[in-house]
Design an enzyme around this catalytic site. Structure first.
Site, mmCIF file in Angstrom:
data_model
loop_
_atom_site.group_PDB
_atom_site.id
_atom_site.type_symbol
_atom_site.label_atom_id
_atom_site.label_comp_id
_atom_site.label_asym_id
_atom_site.label_seq_id
_atom_site.Cartn_x
_atom_site.Cartn_y
_atom_site.Cartn_z
ATOM 1 C CB SER A 61 -12.463 34.758 42.654
ATOM 2 O OG SER A 61 -12.077 35.967 43.256
ATOM 3 C CE LYS A 100 -22.307 33.439 14.278
ATOM 4 N NZ LYS A 100 -21.170 33.291 15.211
HETATM 5 C C1 LIG Z 1 -12.862 39.992 22.938
HETATM 6 C C2 LIG Z 1 -13.414 38.612 23.104
HETATM 7 C C3 LIG Z 1 -14.507 38.224 22.347
HETATM 8 C C4 LIG Z 1 -15.013 36.929 22.462
HETATM 9 N N1 LIG Z 1 -16.045 36.532 21.665
HETATM 10 C C5 LIG Z 1 -16.471 35.252 21.718
HETATM 11 C C6 LIG Z 1 -17.531 34.793 20.893
HETATM 12 O O1 LIG Z 1 -18.109 35.540 20.111
HETATM 13 N N2 LIG Z 1 -17.908 33.501 20.998
HETATM 14 C C7 LIG Z 1 -17.314 32.639 21.866
HETATM 15 O O2 LIG Z 1 -17.674 31.451 21.885
HETATM 16 N N3 LIG Z 1 -16.351 33.062 22.688
HETATM 17 C C8 LIG Z 1 -15.916 34.334 22.636
HETATM 18 N N4 LIG Z 1 -14.936 34.743 23.484
HETATM 19 C C9 LIG Z 1 -14.430 33.810 24.488
HETATM 20 C C10 LIG Z 1 -15.432 33.686 25.640
HETATM 21 O O3 LIG Z 1 -15.663 34.960 26.213
HETATM 22 C C11 LIG Z 1 -14.903 32.736 26.697
HETATM 23 O O4 LIG Z 1 -14.442 31.568 26.106
HETATM 24 C C12 LIG Z 1 -15.998 32.345 27.671
HETATM 25 O O5 LIG Z 1 -16.603 33.479 28.214
HETATM 26 C C13 LIG Z 1 -15.453 31.480 28.781
HETATM 27 O O6 LIG Z 1 -14.633 32.212 29.612
HETATM 28 P P1 LIG Z 1 -14.045 31.459 30.876
HETATM 29 O O7 LIG Z 1 -15.164 30.944 31.680
HETATM 30 O O8 LIG Z 1 -13.019 30.507 30.433
HETATM 31 O O9 LIG Z 1 -13.269 32.612 31.662
HETATM 32 P P2 LIG Z 1 -13.825 33.849 32.511
HETATM 33 O O10 LIG Z 1 -15.113 34.367 32.030
HETATM 34 O O11 LIG Z 1 -12.675 34.814 32.575
HETATM 35 O O12 LIG Z 1 -14.080 33.256 33.961
HETATM 36 C C14 LIG Z 1 -13.039 33.003 34.860
HETATM 37 C C15 LIG Z 1 -13.638 32.615 36.196
HETATM 38 O O13 LIG Z 1 -12.566 32.223 37.051
HETATM 39 C C16 LIG Z 1 -12.758 32.808 38.313
HETATM 40 N N5 LIG Z 1 -11.466 32.943 38.967
HETATM 41 C C17 LIG Z 1 -10.354 33.553 38.500
HETATM 42 N N6 LIG Z 1 -9.382 33.524 39.435
HETATM 43 C C18 LIG Z 1 -9.903 32.855 40.499
HETATM 44 C C19 LIG Z 1 -9.407 32.504 41.778
HETATM 45 N N7 LIG Z 1 -8.172 32.841 42.157
HETATM 46 N N8 LIG Z 1 -10.220 31.833 42.638
HETATM 47 C C20 LIG Z 1 -11.477 31.490 42.275
HETATM 48 N N9 LIG Z 1 -11.994 31.795 41.074
HETATM 49 C C21 LIG Z 1 -11.222 32.486 40.201
HETATM 50 C C22 LIG Z 1 -13.429 34.138 38.042
HETATM 51 O O14 LIG Z 1 -14.116 34.638 39.186
HETATM 52 C C23 LIG Z 1 -14.378 33.741 36.909
HETATM 53 O O15 LIG Z 1 -15.571 33.232 37.478
HETATM 54 C C24 LIG Z 1 -14.433 36.032 23.393
HETATM 55 C C25 LIG Z 1 -13.357 36.450 24.184
HETATM 56 C C26 LIG Z 1 -12.842 37.714 24.044
HETATM 57 C C27 LIG Z 1 -11.669 38.125 24.891
#
Ligand SMILES: Cc1cc2nc3c(=O)[nH]c(=O)nc-3n(C[C@H](O)[C@H](O)[C@H](O)COP(=O)(O)OP(=O)(O)OC[C@H]3O[C@@H](n4cnc5c(N)ncnc54)[C@H](O)[C@@H]3O)c2cc1C
Length: 535
Positions: A61, A100
């Site tokens: 998105s 790390k």
């Molecule tokens: C405070 C915090 C600290 C963290 N620290 C660590 C760490 O030290 N080490 C570690 O391994 N992990 C850590 N994490 C977890 C890590 O950030 C995530 O696991 C990782 O970034 C993967 O995120 P994701 O891709 O699942 O989600 P997101 O990064 O949220 O990506 C979601 C994607 O979905 C898309 N999307 C959403 N809705 C739609 C839609 N309707 N249509 C099309 N696309 C859509 C968005 O555009 C985005 O591209 C941490 C998380 C938090 C909250």
């Protein structure tokens, strides 16, 4: 003791080996979400599927940003890059990455001598001192006054304490295992570029709904831009939105909020000093804990806290004070988190990966490992064409066991704390919402019979290896009070700490200064221009 070796040997994902040569069971895979989860999954799938004619498309998105945090890893990330043939020299400078050795936990315990400890990544070299560590810990649990603090027994602790890099010269006979720190946004961009260069298609569009077939599986997704995109397999990488698995397929969610209270975070960068540490520091705060992660360009800092115990303003002020940034003109980012997991990570023709499948707060930086393991493990089933009900069940049990074992390890940090300064810490210590295996483990520890066999047999071992359980219990000082200890007998006191110190100090001397080692990594060549595929 073989835990360290076993831990290291299984670093590279098994998938990609023994792939079937017949026609692939699916032709089109659509990954919804372009965060770290979406791109890591795309790269792992692309490695064996694209050459078999499978079309892999990532939809992202333009209106929803990625979470933009997540800057620490476990050693498994090394296996991820190795399996893709991506050198450190390529990705580390591009992502401002550092090495790390593990995590220091500071101020979690008030037990004298145990106010701070280091959770190391285990290495081959630790096989030389692991036996001594476990022996001494077991002896101390049984009342012998022997040294049992983990920091004296592991090479990684020595390297981190001296800001050394866990990169031994070629002539050194042991590999020291390590994780990484990196800029989350840059890592996302790097993975995106790599995946597109390897044939993954990218389409910028906002998915508004999933359209179900008569059998309840997902037939296609519709976008705000007016398209309908069909596939045989969908991967939900939409982060906390959980668009496909939760909203469309109504997969139940299992919350961990009864034993992991933190549900919010506030993040702030700060400048680096002269040295670059090779560890994450996790400092217990009044209502949670603060991370400090060194990159080559800055520190990433954040405070993970329970919004049930303090407000966002209180959290931000406490973090700023902790960092000496009370009056600094640097903006803080506030985030909400949901802690728990889906009941099923593979449901019908949909797989959830990343925050969309669940999250166990970032205390041990395990989220990227879940992404890697979920995607790799699913790929094994896909490559074999094993997509039936029984396969679903086996896969979901495997992923859930990993979640539960990891959750219990994280819970142990909180349960064993001895702080009494706030209701938050008192509630954590008093909390009896513990899994059955965890209760058994604590009972076994207190009985002095040793926990190695129990960890190996239970789901607990699916999250963390035996030595990590020893490290946390010993590091938090879960021993008889000093007044109850007796002088060790000959068997209990068989190991001399001076010999262990000498071995580890001499070994550590072979390792380079962290900053120097990072500077020696070749700078990345000019970035290739981003190829974008549209439908
Ligand atoms: C405070 C915090 C600290 C963290 N620290 C660590 C760490 O030290 N080490 C570690 O391994 N992990 C850590 N994490 C977890 C890590 O950030 C995530 O696991 C990782 O970034 C993967 O995120 P994701 O891709 O699942 O989600 P997101 O990064 O949220 O990506 C979601 C994607 O979905 C898309 N999307 C959403 N809705 C739609 C839609 N309707 N249509 C099309 N696309 C859509 C968005 O555009 C985005 O591209 C941490 C998380 C938090 C909250």
């Amino acid at each position: 003791m073989s835990t360290a070796t076993l831990f290291n040997e299984s670093l590279s994902p098994a998938s990609g080996r023994g792939a079937h040569s017949g026609p692939p069971p699916v032709r089109r895979i659509v990954i919804v979400g372009g965060g770290t989860a979406g791109w890591m999954t795309a790269l792992l799938f692309a490695r064996s599927l694209i050459e078999r004619g499978v079309e892999i498309t990532v939809l992202e998105s333009p209106a929803v940003a990625t979470i933009g945090v997540g800057e620490g890893s476990t050693p498994w990330l090394r296996g991820f890059f190795d399996s893709l043939g991506i050198e450190e020299a390529q990705w580390m400078p591009a992502c401002h990455a550092t090495y790390k050795c593990g995590i220091t936990f500071d101020r979690w315990s008030t037990r004298p001598g145990f106010e701070r400890y280091f959770h190391p990544f285990a290495s081959m070299l630790d096989n030389l001192t692991m036996k001594q560590f476990v022996h001494n810990v077991d002896a101390r649990v049984n009342g012998a006054d022997v040294h049992a603090h983990p920091d004296r027994f592991f090479i990684a602790a020595r390297l981190a304490a001296a800001c050394r890099a866990p990169k031994a010269p070629e002539s050194f006979p042991f590999d020291v295992w390590h994780g990484y720190h990196f800029d989350a946004v840059l890592l996302g961009q790097f993975l995106h570029e790599k995946a597109v260069a390897r044939g993954v298609r990218y389409h910028s569009c906002h998915v508004t709904q999933a359209n179900l077939a008569a059998d309840g599986s997902i037939a296609s997704v519709s976008t705000r831009e007016g398209e309908t995109i069909a596939a045989e397999l969908f991967v939900d990488c939409t982060g906390f939105a959980g668009l496909l698995m939760e909203k469309a397929l109504r997969t139940p969610y299992v919350s961990f909020s009864s034993n992991l209270f933190n549900d919010a975070a506030v993040a702030l960068p700060s400048p680096l000093g002269a040295e670059i540490p090779s560890e994450t520091v996790s400092t217990a705060m009044r209502h949670g804990w603060a991370w400090k992660i060194p990159l080559t360009s800055r520190y990433g800092n954040g405070y993970v806290y329970s919004s049930g115990h303090c407000t966002r303003d209180e959290a931000e002020t406490e973090l700023r004070r902790h960092l000496g940034l009370l009056d600094a003109d640097v903006e803080a980012r506030h985030l909400k988190m949901r802690v728990g997991r889906l009941a099923r990570h593979w449901n019908r023709n949909c797989l959830a990966v990343g925050l969309a499948q669940g999250f166990i707060e970032p205390l041990e930086a395990t989220a990227l490992l879940f992404i890697q393991q979920t995607a790799s493990s699913f790929l094994e089933f896909l490559e074999k064409g094993d997509l039936g009900e029984e396969a679903h069940q086996r896969f979901n049990e495997r992923v859930n066991a990993h979640f539960e074992g990891t959750r219990d390890y994280i819970v142990t940090h909180y349960k064993t704390n001895t702080r009494t300064d706030t209701e938050y810490w008192r509630a954590n210590a008093a909390n009896m919402n513990l899994s059955e295996p965890l209760q058994q483990l604590y009972a076994l520890w207190m009985s002095g019979k040793g926990i190695a066999a129990a960890v190996g047999q239970q789901a607990l071992g699916k999250g963390y290896p035996v030595f990590s359980w020893y490290a946390i219990m010993a590091g938090m000082g879960i021993f008889p009070d000093p007044g109850q200890l007796h002088a060790p007998n000959a068997r209990e006191g068989v190991y001399r700490m001076a010999e262990i110190d000498d071995l580890l100090e001499r070994s550590a001397g072979n390792f380079p200064d962290h900053r120097t080692a990072l500077q020696a990594i070749a700078p990345r060549r000019a970035r290739p221009s981003l190829q974008v595929y549209f439908f």
